[in-house]
Design a protein around this motif. Sequence first.
Motif, PDB file in Angstrom:
ATOM      1  N   GLN A 190       0.821  -1.214   0.000  1.00  0.00           N
ATOM      2  CA  GLN A 190       0.000   0.000   0.000  1.00  0.00           C
ATOM      3  C   GLN A 190       0.855   1.264   0.000  1.00  0.00           C
ATOM      4  OE1 GLN A 190      -3.597   0.321   2.053  1.00  0.00           O
ATOM      5  NE2 GLN A 190      -4.001  -1.884   2.104  1.00  0.00           N
ATOM      6  N   ALA A 191       1.963   1.259   0.723  1.00  0.00           N
ATOM      7  CA  ALA A 191       2.842   2.433   0.737  1.00  0.00           C
ATOM      8  C   ALA A 191       3.421   2.677  -0.652  1.00  0.00           C
ATOM      9  CB  ALA A 191       3.964   2.238   1.755  1.00  0.00           C
ATOM     10  N   GLU A 250       3.495   5.659  -5.868  1.00  0.00           N
ATOM     11  CA  GLU A 250       3.426   5.628  -7.332  1.00  0.00           C
ATOM     12  C   GLU A 250       2.181   6.317  -7.868  1.00  0.00           C
ATOM     13  OE1 GLU A 250       3.775   1.425  -8.020  1.00  0.00           O
ATOM     14  OE2 GLU A 250       5.958   1.453  -7.751  1.00  0.00           O
ATOM     15  N   GLY A 251       1.237   6.672  -6.985  1.00  0.00           N
ATOM     16  CA  GLY A 251       0.039   7.374  -7.401  1.00  0.00           C
ATOM     17  C   GLY A 251      -1.095   6.473  -7.851  1.00  0.00           C
ATOM     18  N   ASP A 276      13.769   3.003  -2.837  1.00  0.00           N
ATOM     19  CA  ASP A 276      12.953   3.545  -3.926  1.00  0.00           C
ATOM     20  C   ASP A 276      12.402   4.935  -3.606  1.00  0.00           C
ATOM     21  OD1 ASP A 276      13.457   1.208  -5.289  1.00  0.00           O
ATOM     22  OD2 ASP A 276      11.537   0.277  -4.771  1.00  0.00           O
ATOM     23  N   GLY A 277      12.786   5.504  -2.467  1.00  0.00           N
ATOM     24  CA  GLY A 277      12.377   6.858  -2.119  1.00  0.00           C
ATOM     25  C   GLY A 277      11.001   6.966  -1.494  1.00  0.00           C
TER      26      GLY A 277
END
Length: 156
Positions: free
Chosen positions: A111-112, A117-118, A140-141
């Motif tokens: 979910q995060a 990623e939008g 991955d930031g």
Amino acid sequence: MINYTLKCSNDHRFDSWFKSADAFDKLKGANMVTCTTCGDTQVEKAMMAPRVRPARSAAVKPSEKPVNAEPAAPEPTSLTQPATKAEAALAKLRKQVEENSDYVGKDFATQARAMHEGTAPERAIYGEAKLDEAKALIEDGVPVAPLPFNIGRKTN
């Protein structure tokens, strides 16, 4: 066995036990004595008061209380209440997290990432992630942080 009060070059103080004074010197010489707070190897013996047992005849009996004895720390009134300011702060943080975010359980990493990623609407979430999943999110930031308390699993 000998107990030394030690301090590092950053002025962190800690206690440690050694087999003897020679054992301390040998370990210190090999840079094996490190600060428990910061890992500094520049450790020295700090000033400390020796622990000398009084003669048995002068020892305080359990029923007696020395005149200059400091008062004992107050006993916590309840095991369910925080005993220190730090415990109270953690309890307050936990309450805020639980009230203002959604528990997603073991689906946290998925979910995060989806929110980052939008592909999912952003919202405050918390849950559980394996160490490799958490590392991948950070690499991955994805902005994540560990919580300083254990999460009690919620059931439906």
